[in-house]
Design a protein around this motif. Structure first.
Motif: not given
Length: 688
Positions: A114-116, A469-476, A478-485
């Protein structure tokens, strides 16, 4: 700690030969070792790796690619040209019975995907076993979903992982070795057929052999290194013999005449399919190479048939997967592969009977002379045998025994049939199976949940994306991919089917003693046992007759044993219904402690009579109320017959809070007929 030396195992010649032949020719398909506990099955298999030649692999390849024949679909590839090679020892990979599917097949890194946007795959046990041995101890206890994975890999020689639209495939060719204790249940026929060879092992009854086993084992435990050093030369010689046989194998010839004999042998043995023919041919080639010959002889085929045919003769789920020696000898004779006659100067073997004296009395059975009688005979302990009072002897009418009651003899069961499906109501959370609804690791997705501590599994992709999805802006981002915790990961909640504990509580009293009636009752129970076998249930058998009840078969996965106990069950005596229900309640109480997730189903097979004392009926009702208070799901199979019925079994079902099922309603066809009849006669239908 050094493994036990292969050459130090005592008395397991067939197992050692079968394993050695599979080491010479992995194409044989592996070995299944069946035998009682404590017979060195696992010890011998683990010692085999010391005999295997080293393996040439591509350096750094996690999938053990052969430098000579590189897999073009290798996930670690491509390996262009002639890649360098390195040598490593052959592997023995153990597959635990409780392993997850991801551990066996491998898993994808969802977070990196998802992220890379890359596919990162961690190989599983099948990849580790490629070009080696895959060992499954207690293979008969392997879960169905893992059996399906093994069947696919064994059939295709490849393992395929499908995860969320991403597909990864790699070679997975291995020698499958399984060990099992038949008392704990049999293998599915599909997996049983995938084993090329099978051997039966049992502990020797010779005191000298048993003493030698103890002597060697104690010496090994006292000094493993020293003990292994004493057998190092013998193991090295066996390893060299395996390597020489592998090198010789391509030059061994199997002529057309021997091929025809092998085909005739398998046809005479009445095996299904063509796998037996191929396995015998490959095993005969390997045995000839093992013996240092370049031509296959009749003796090689006989050895191969003895190892490859017995487990392929199973005709129904309750037949043991073995072949009678007389049948094997007959098939060998028909194929022109029979044993050579003994030399002329060798004395004939003694007969089984006495050398002198009169012939055996034809009326003497295995239990002595037969004097008539049958199930549910007469006597003070068997008043409830179904005969009218005035048809009994005068002495018996006066309370005196007319003659000694004949021994209770078992009545054979009728032919089994397809039984209706009995289910436990509600949704459980037990072991995956094919009976009642449950939340399991397989099945359709009905929800999502956060993973708890220590719980792993395949993530629910959509739910994980929705949580992140709702936390992507707060996690900073920028660009493609999705930051998943890790906190975003969700696991699917799946609803499938579970296996249950089917506990039969069977009335074996004199009131069930009419031969046709008992045969029909046993046929119904046998049909339910067949259904339990197909749905991967555990079964138990409580019987009650005469003075009390007994646990004829503790809960087990071996439905075959339950069928054998049922076939040998005699009938006769009074009807201690309360004792039978009480014994069943105690068995269920213990099983709830041992296996709390597996839901039980109590199947009471009776006509509802209770004749073990003046308060027999109140006591039976009291125990039934206790079972109902325990929340035990129950089905009462009503064996009462005749035009005038007392409906005692229906009353028992009402007290238990369970289902009342007439004996004739056990068959699935009878249920379908009843539904069709009711539909056809319903007001407004065409038939009406």
């Amino acid at each position: 700690m050094r493994s036990y030396p292969f050459s130090a195992v005592v008395g397991m010649d067939d197992m050692a030969l079968a394993l050695s032949l599979c080491a010479v020719s992995p194409a044989i398909g592996g070995v299944l070792v069946r035998g009682e506990k404590g017979t060195a099955k696992s010890t011998t298999v683990r010692a085999l790796t010391a005999l295997l030649p080293p393996v040439e692999v591509v350096p750094g390849c996690r999938f053990s690619c052969d430098p000579g024949t590189v897999d073009p679909q290798c996930p670690d590839g491509p390996h262009p040209g002639a890649p360098p090679s390195s040598t490593r020892p052959a592997r023995l990979v153990e597959l635990p019975v409780g392993a997850s599917e991801d551990r066996v097949l491998g898993a994808l890194h969802l977070e990196r995907a998802l992220s890379e946007g890359v596919t990162s795959y961690d190989p599983g046990l099948l990849a580790a076993a490629h070009r080696g041995l895959l060992y499954v101890d207690e293979v008969n206890l392997l879960h169905d979903h893992l059996v399906d994975v093994l069947l696919d890999a064994a059939a295709m020689g490849r393992a395929t992982v499908e995860r969320e639209g991403v597909s990864v495939t790699h070679a997975a060719r291995f020698v499958l070795v399984g060990t099992m204790n038949p008392e704990e249940g049999e293998l599915r026929p599909q997996l049983l057929d995938r084993f090329g060879l099978t051997v039966e092992v049992a502990a020797s009854r010779d005191p000298q052999v048993r003493a030698e086993v103890m002597r060697r084992r104690l010496a090994y435990e006292a000094d493993p290194e020293g003990f292994a050093a004493r057998y190092a030369e013998a193991d090295a010689a066996l390893g060299a013999r395996v390597a020489q046989a592998r090198a010789l194998l391509p030059t061994v010839r199997l002529d057309d005449d021997m091929l025809v004999r092998i085909a005739a042998l398998c046809a005479a043995a009445e095996v299904d399919g063509m796998r037996a023919d191929l396995v015998i041919a490959r095993t005969a080639l390997a045995h000839a190479a093992w013996c240092g010959r370049t031509g296959v002889s009749a003796g090689d085929v006989r050895v191969a048939a003895r190892l490859a045919l017995p487990h392929r003769r199973r005709r129904n789920p309750f037949d043991p997967p073995q072949q009678d020696q007389a049948d094997l000898d007959r098939a060998l004779t028909e194929a022109g592969l029979d044993e050579p006659p003994p030399p002329a100067d060798e004395p004939e073997p003694p007969s089984d009977g006495p050398p002198d004296g009169p012939p055996d009395d034809p009326d003497d059975g295995p239990d002595g002379p037969t004097d008539g009688g049958g199930p549910g005979g007469s006597g003070p302990d068997q008043p409830d045998d179904g005969r009218p009072y005035r048809q009994r002897p005068a002495a018996e009418q006066n309370g005196e025994p007319a003659t000694a009651p004949p021994p209770a003899t078992p009545v054979p069961a009728g032919a089994p049939y397809r039984a209706r499906l009995l289910r436990v109501t509600g949704t459980g959370a037990g072991t995956a199976g094919r009976r009642s609804a449950a939340l399991t690791t397989t099945g359709r997705t009905v929800g999502e949940e956060r993973p708890t501590a220590g719980v792993t599994g395949r993530p629910h992709l959509v739910a994980t994306l929705r949580a992140a999805a709702p936390h992507q802006r707060a996690r900073g981002r920028r660009g493609p991919g999705l930051l998943v915790r890790p906190a975003d990961v969700r696991l699917p909640v799946r609803q499938g089917r579970e296996s249950n504990l089917i506990l039969f509580c069977l009335d074996a009293s004199g009131s069930m003693g009419a031969r046709q009636r008992v045969g029909a009752v046993k046929a119904a129970v046998l049909s339910l046992l067949l259904d339990a076998y197909q749905r991967r249930d555990k079964v138990g058998l409580v019987t009650f007759r005469a003075a009390g009840a007994e646990l004829a078969l503790p809960p087990t996965a071996s439905v075959d044993v339950a069928a054998a106990r049922l076939e040998a069950l005699p009938t006769g005596g009074r009807t201690p219904l309360a004792e039978g229900l009480l014994r069943a309640r105690e068995v269920l109480r213990v099983e709830r402690i041992r296996d709390p997730r597996r839901r039980p189903l109590l199947v009471v097979v009776t006509d509802g009579r209770a004749t073990s004392g003046p308060d027999a009926v109140p006591r039976a009702r009291h125990v039934a109320r206790l079972l109902a208070a325990d929340g035990t799901p129950a089905v009462v199979v009503d064996c009462e017959q005749g035009r005038i019925r007392m409906r005692l079994a229906a009353d028992l079902a009402a007290v238990l809070g369970g289902e009342h099922l007439p004996l004739e309603g056990v068959a699935a066809d009878a249920l379908a007929h009843a539904v069709r009849t009711r539909t056809a006669t319903r007001p407004g239908s065409e038939a009406a």
